[in-house]
Design a protein around this motif. Structure first.
Motif, PDB file in Angstrom:
ATOM      1  N   VAL A 152     -17.643   5.005   1.968  1.00 42.23           N
ATOM      2  CA  VAL A 152     -16.716   5.120   3.084  1.00 42.23           C
ATOM      3  C   VAL A 152     -15.292   5.304   2.582  1.00 42.23           C
ATOM      4  CG1 VAL A 152     -18.152   3.699   4.600  1.00 42.23           C
ATOM      5  CG2 VAL A 152     -16.371   2.610   3.227  1.00 42.23           C
ATOM      6  N   GLY A 153     -14.451   5.885   3.439  1.00 39.69           N
ATOM      7  CA  GLY A 153     -13.033   5.980   3.178  1.00 39.69           C
ATOM      8  C   GLY A 153     -12.290   4.985   4.052  1.00 39.69           C
ATOM      9  N   MET A 154     -11.471   4.146   3.439  1.00 40.75           N
ATOM     10  CA  MET A 154     -10.736   3.129   4.175  1.00 40.75           C
ATOM     11  C   MET A 154      -9.280   3.143   3.726  1.00 40.75           C
ATOM     12  SD  MET A 154     -13.512   0.002   4.080  1.00 40.75           S
ATOM     13  CE  MET A 154     -12.637  -0.946   5.347  1.00 40.75           C
ATOM     14  N   SER A 155      -8.411   2.535   4.522  1.00 42.43           N
ATOM     15  CA  SER A 155      -7.009   2.419   4.151  1.00 42.43           C
ATOM     16  C   SER A 155      -6.525   1.016   4.465  1.00 42.43           C
ATOM     17  CB  SER A 155      -6.157   3.459   4.898  1.00 42.43           C
ATOM     18  OG  SER A 155      -6.270   3.302   6.295  1.00 42.43           O
ATOM     19  N   GLY A 156      -5.596   0.520   3.663  1.00 40.59           N
ATOM     20  CA  GLY A 156      -5.065  -0.814   3.868  1.00 40.59           C
ATOM     21  C   GLY A 156      -4.571  -1.418   2.571  1.00 40.59           C
ATOM     22  N   ASP A 160      -2.083  11.624   6.316  1.00 35.15           N
ATOM     23  CA  ASP A 160      -2.347  12.396   5.104  1.00 35.15           C
ATOM     24  C   ASP A 160      -3.674  13.146   5.165  1.00 35.15           C
ATOM     25  OD1 ASP A 160       0.014  11.769   3.726  1.00 35.15           O
ATOM     26  OD2 ASP A 160      -0.800   9.842   3.083  1.00 35.15           O
ATOM     27  N   GLY A 161      -4.359  13.082   6.312  1.00 39.08           N
ATOM     28  CA  GLY A 161      -5.585  13.854   6.491  1.00 39.08           C
ATOM     29  C   GLY A 161      -6.795  13.232   5.815  1.00 39.08           C
ATOM     30  N   ASN A 162      -7.908  13.895   5.977  1.00 36.43           N
ATOM     31  CA  ASN A 162      -9.173  13.453   5.404  1.00 36.43           C
ATOM     32  C   ASN A 162      -9.629  14.499   4.375  1.00 36.43           C
ATOM     33  OD1 ASN A 162     -11.693  12.422   4.898  1.00 36.43           O
ATOM     34  ND2 ASN A 162     -12.330  12.312   7.046  1.00 36.43           N
ATOM     35  N   PRO A 163      -9.793  14.158   3.097  1.00 37.54           N
ATOM     36  CA  PRO A 163      -9.992  12.814   2.555  1.00 37.54           C
ATOM     37  C   PRO A 163      -8.749  12.154   1.971  1.00 37.54           C
ATOM     38  CG  PRO A 163     -10.598  14.416   0.903  1.00 37.54           C
ATOM     39  CD  PRO A 163     -10.160  15.208   2.125  1.00 37.54           C
ATOM     40  N   ASN A 164      -7.603  12.862   1.913  1.00 38.73           N
ATOM     41  CA  ASN A 164      -6.473  12.377   1.130  1.00 38.73           C
ATOM     42  C   ASN A 164      -5.832  11.111   1.690  1.00 38.73           C
ATOM     43  OD1 ASN A 164      -6.695  14.456  -0.690  1.00 38.73           O
ATOM     44  ND2 ASN A 164      -5.217  15.779   0.333  1.00 38.73           N
ATOM     45  N   GLY A 165      -6.086  10.793   2.951  1.00 43.74           N
ATOM     46  CA  GLY A 165      -5.452   9.622   3.536  1.00 43.74           C
ATOM     47  C   GLY A 165      -6.225   8.337   3.348  1.00 43.74           C
ATOM     48  N   TYR A 166      -7.301   8.370   2.574  1.00 43.42           N
ATOM     49  CA  TYR A 166      -8.171   7.203   2.485  1.00 43.42           C
ATOM     50  C   TYR A 166      -8.565   6.933   1.038  1.00 43.42           C
ATOM     51  CZ  TYR A 166      -8.351   8.245   7.413  1.00 43.42           C
ATOM     52  OH  TYR A 166      -7.985   8.514   8.712  1.00 43.42           O
ATOM     53  N   VAL A 167      -8.876   5.665   0.765  1.00 44.92           N
ATOM     54  CA  VAL A 167      -9.425   5.260  -0.524  1.00 44.92           C
ATOM     55  C   VAL A 167     -10.936   5.219  -0.369  1.00 44.92           C
ATOM     56  CG1 VAL A 167      -9.539   3.447  -2.258  1.00 44.92           C
ATOM     57  CG2 VAL A 167      -7.376   3.908  -1.089  1.00 44.92           C
ATOM     58  N   ALA A 187       0.836  -1.203   0.000  1.00 47.68           N
ATOM     59  CA  ALA A 187       0.000   0.000   0.000  1.00 47.68           C
ATOM     60  C   ALA A 187       0.866   1.247   0.000  1.00 47.68           C
ATOM     61  CB  ALA A 187      -0.926   0.009   1.214  1.00 47.68           C
ATOM     62  N   GLY A 188       0.513   2.213  -0.875  1.00 44.51           N
ATOM     63  CA  GLY A 188       1.209   3.478  -0.941  1.00 44.51           C
ATOM     64  C   GLY A 188       0.351   4.626  -0.452  1.00 44.51           C
ATOM     65  N   ARG A 189       1.013   5.695  -0.004  1.00 41.40           N
ATOM     66  CA  ARG A 189       0.333   6.921   0.408  1.00 41.40           C
ATOM     67  C   ARG A 189       0.046   7.791  -0.804  1.00 41.40           C
ATOM     68  NH1 ARG A 189       4.148   9.856   4.454  1.00 41.40           N
ATOM     69  NH2 ARG A 189       2.468  11.384   4.210  1.00 41.40           N
ATOM     70  N   ILE A 190      -0.603   8.916  -0.568  1.00 42.42           N
ATOM     71  CA  ILE A 190      -0.934   9.824  -1.658  1.00 42.42           C
ATOM     72  C   ILE A 190       0.321  10.423  -2.287  1.00 42.42           C
ATOM     73  CG2 ILE A 190      -1.174  11.891  -0.208  1.00 42.42           C
ATOM     74  CD1 ILE A 190      -3.595  12.649  -1.970  1.00 42.42           C
ATOM     75  N   ASN A 191       1.422  10.491  -1.533  1.00 42.22           N
ATOM     76  CA  ASN A 191       2.680  11.014  -2.070  1.00 42.22           C
ATOM     77  C   ASN A 191       3.542   9.942  -2.710  1.00 42.22           C
ATOM     78  OD1 ASN A 191       3.648   9.603   0.120  1.00 42.22           O
ATOM     79  ND2 ASN A 191       4.585  11.368   1.152  1.00 42.22           N
ATOM     80  N   GLY A 192       3.055   8.710  -2.796  1.00 36.79           N
ATOM     81  CA  GLY A 192       3.806   7.628  -3.418  1.00 36.79           C
ATOM     82  C   GLY A 192       4.715   6.873  -2.484  1.00 36.79           C
TER      83      GLY A 192
END
Length: 322
Positions: free
Chosen positions: A160-164, A134-141, A105-110
Motif C-alpha cells: 500500500v501507499g500511505m502518507s504521514g 504530489d499525485g500517485n505514486p509520488n505522493g505516498y510512501v 514529514a517531507g514531500r517528494i520535493n523536500g
C-alpha cells in the motif's frame, strides 16, 4: 491501531496494539530497551533503536517520560513521529517528551507535507508523502502491509501507499540502525543514543528552500550519515564524491521555490552528447535571483563558466554545444 517498530542491529520486532493504552506503549518501550516489565520475560536482545509511529494531543505523561529516560540510559534511541495535525508539536505526546528524536514529514520535493506537525521540538524531516498534491505514486510512501485491522495472522500481505509522519519516523529509525550496524562492523563501539541522534542531525541535507514552518535541521541523508559515521564515502572511500544537488528534468519547471537573502541552492542536469543548445531559465515571483552555471563542478558567484545576474527573477543562461 498503534504500531510500534522496534529496531535492533540485526532484528526488527513489530508489536500491534488493537485499541491499546499509553501504558501498553510504556511497557513495550521499557521491555524493548531491555528493562524489566512485571510478569513479562526479559528481552534477551534489547533494541538499540526504537521507532514510535504513534501519538496524540496532550502533555507528556510522567510514565512516558520515565520510560524514555530509562530507554536512553539503557542505550536505546527512541524515534517518534511529530504528528499529522498541521500544528505545533509541543502539544502532542510522545513527541513533546524528553529523550525522544522527533521527525516531521517531507514531500517528494523536500518541502513540508501540509499535514505535518512542526516547531522547535522537531529534530529533522524524512520522507512522509505529500498525498494527492504530489499525485500517485509520488505522493505516498509505498510499503508492505496487511489486510487485517487487528493482527497479521488474520489477514493477507499486501502493498500500500500511505502518507504521514508515521511513515517518516521509520526512515530515521532505519538509518539509525544501519549506521549503528556499520560502526560496529567497522570495529567501533556502538554510539550512545545522544551520539547517534547528533550524527543524524549533523549529516542532514539542506532543505531545497526555506520551509514554511520549522521542521528541524534538514532532510534525512542516509549516505551522508554513513559517511560521517565512518569518516569516508562508503561507496568510494578515496573519492570525496560529487556535491549534493537537486536533479533537474529537461523541460520540467520547478515551481514554488523560495530562499532568504544570501542563500543558494545547487541544481544539476545531465546533458546528452550531441545536444546543440542548453538554456537555463528562471522567471516569475518576487525578489532577485542570480544564476551561475558550470560544467562538471559546482559553480559559485566568484568561480563559474556562465552567469545571468540581471535585477529581478527573469534570468537566462544559454550555452551553445554544451
Amino acid at each position: 491501531i498503534l504500531y510500534l517498530n522496534l529496531f535492533s542491529l540485526l532484528t526488527k520486532v513489530n508489536l500491534y496494539f488493537g485499541g491499546g493504552y499509553t501504558s501498553d506503549v510504556v511497557d513495550a518501550v521499557v521491555w524493548a530497551a531491555g528493562g524489566e516489565v512485571p510478569g513479562i520475560p526479559m528481552n534477551e536482545n534489547p533494541a538499540e533503536v526504537i521507532n514510535l509511529s504513534l501519538g496524540g494531543s496532550g502533555a507528556c505523561l510522567q510514565s512516558e517520560q520515565d520510560a524514555f529516560a530509562l530507554a536512553s540510559r539503557l542505550g536505546s534511541l527512541v524515534v517518534t513521529s511529530a504528528g499529522n495535525s498541521n500544528a505545533d508539536v509541543s502539544n502532542f505526546s510522545p513527541a513533546n517528551c524528553d529523550n525522544v528524536m522527533v521527525v516531521a514529514a517531507g514531500r517528494i520535493n523536500g518541502g513540508r507535507a501540509s499535514y505535518s506537525n512542526y516547531g522547535s521540538l522537531v529534530h529533522l524531516t524524512a520522507p512522509g508523502g505529500g498525498g494527492s498534491v504530489d499525485g500517485n505514486p509520488n505522493g505516498y510512501v509505498w510499503q508492505a502491509s496487511n489486510s487485517s485491522d487487528t493482527s497479521p495472522d488474520l489477514g493477507e500481505p499486501t502493498y500500500v501507499g500511505m502518507s504521514g509522519t508515521s511513515m517518516a519516523s521509520p526512515h530515521v529509525a532505519g538509518v539509525a540502525a544501519m549506521v549503528q550496524s556499520a560502526v560496529v562492523a567497522a570495529g567501533g563501539d556502538p554510539l550512545s543514543p545522544a551520539e547517534l541522534q547528533e550524527l543524524l542531525i549533523d549529516s542532514v541535507r539542506p532543505f531545497p528552500s526555506n520551509p514554511d514552518r520549522p521542521i528541524g535541521a534538514g532532510l534525512l541523508d542516509a549516505p551522508g550519515a554513513l559517511e560521517l559515521a565512518l569518516g569516508s564515502d562508503p561507496g568510494d572511500p578515496g573519492d570525496p564524491g560529487e556535491p549534493d544537488a537537486i536533479e533537474l528534468t529537461n523541460g520540467v519547471a520547478l515551481t514554488g521555490l523560495s530562499g532568504s537573502a544570501g542563500s543558494s541552492t545547487l541544481y544539476s542536469i545531465e546533458v546528452p552528447a550531441g545536444e546543440s543548445l542548453l538554456s537555463v531559465v528562471t522567471y516569475g515571483g518576487r525578489g532577485d535571483v542570480s544564476v551561475y552555471v558550470s560544467a562538471g563542478e559546482a559553480p559559485t558567484a566568484e568561480d563559474h563558466d556562465r552567469a545571468s545576474t540581471r535585477p529581478g527573477n527573469n534570468e537566462t543562461v544559454r550555452i551553445v554545444r554544451p
